[in-house]
Design a protein around this motif. Sequence first.
Motif: not given
Length: 482
Positions: A225, A429, A433, A443-444, A446-447
């Motif tokens: 990302a 996610v 968090r 890290l997720a 899905s992100r």
Amino acid sequence: MEDQLTVLEALVEFDRTGPGLASRLTVALREAIVVGRLRPGSRLPSSRDLAADLRVSRGVVVEAYEQLVAEGWLLSRRGAGTVVAPVRPGPVPLRAGSTGVRDGAAAERSGPAAGITAPAAPVNRIRPLRPGVPDLGLFPRQAWRRAYERALDRAVAADLDYGDPAGAPRLRAELAAYLGRVRAARVDPDDLLVTTGAGQAFGLVAGALRAAGVDTVGMEDPGSAAIRDHLVAHGLRTVPVPVDAGGLDVAALARAGVRAVMVTPAHQFPTGVVLGPERRAALLDWARQVDGLIVEDDYDAEFRYDRDPVGCLQGLAPDRVAHIGSASKALAPALRLGWLAVPPAWRAAVRARKHAADVCGPVLEQLAFAEFLAGGGYDRHLRRLRRIHRIRRDAVVAAVRRHLPAARISGVAAGLHLVVELPAGIDDVALARAARRSGLGPLALSRLRLRSGGPPGLVLGYATHPPDVLAEAVARLAALIV
């Protein structure tokens, strides 16, 4: 020093005959720490002095010290030598919440969701399990200082002037030799630019693409990302291209209608898969058919544990591949040392943008890196890191299997991270968090997806901390899941 060595030898008596000396010394030192004969904060002799007193090679002592540093039993500190690590506190218990994920920030809130307590995030420390970051405590300070001093001693007055925008010629020559030897690249020093980390290299390529009328680039899905956002910030539109067990889906790339693509072929981020030979051939054929450019991010290819080395794409098609690398994962991001090898057709456009960006880079740091490469310091440091990272990876794998037995682990053969796929129904996610609020850094998964589907999961880094800290972090992470 003589008295200290004599006492230490008595504390770590071990069989000096036969192979496996380093392993036996490691066990003896570890036992001395566990039973309290070597107390927290105790300073150990230098590797040279201990080797002389124990009548073993210095390499045996160095290997034992490095192993125990990797495990967290010892600390290697600038100016303080090697000392026994302080005792760490045990994990802080967490109480379960009611949303499927235990939220470590609930103590900071009021209202119906409050009442859940977790330890605050550490201050000025890299969070355990954060991917993409090395252990900055392992930076080879003494070796780098020696390389910097040699660079200063050998630099002539002209070296202190504004330098070549492409980078110090000596560093480009050393990098070209290194990339050819280690990454099977086919690169001439004139094709290389030394950049301010990989980030500047991506920006230079993005600007050259825009100037050539290319405003869209294919991106691996899932993928980074951060790089995706970086390319968008430089005016490019990104199109997701799915990744499967064989790497980038080249057939899907062909249907996307783009002329440029960003790939991580040696160790795909985040899945860890390698772009297979057939896919590599197909990707290069695609680039020739569309007169396109492949941007190869070689971000952590030097770190491999359970597989043979994989050469870079650039070595297969120097006319179609822009190769990007940096020292950020092996040394430190703060050095801001990266490199970009561009095809000859793109050389002028990229060089012009480099000159416009900063005129020239920090020449003394570049000359120091050239000395570090030429003297073998970089190779030695990488070998050391591979040993340490393997141990830390194994600790995370074991902890995940223990605390998250229903999870599926992948991407473990190389790199600085692995992927943990979680059972359906878990909100990765929300879990990531909550983990961040508890002082952890996963890290997720899905992100990192745009269009591709798949199970929930987490990307866990294992380079930043010793094994016991990582194992405890995985236990805390698992405790966040109801």
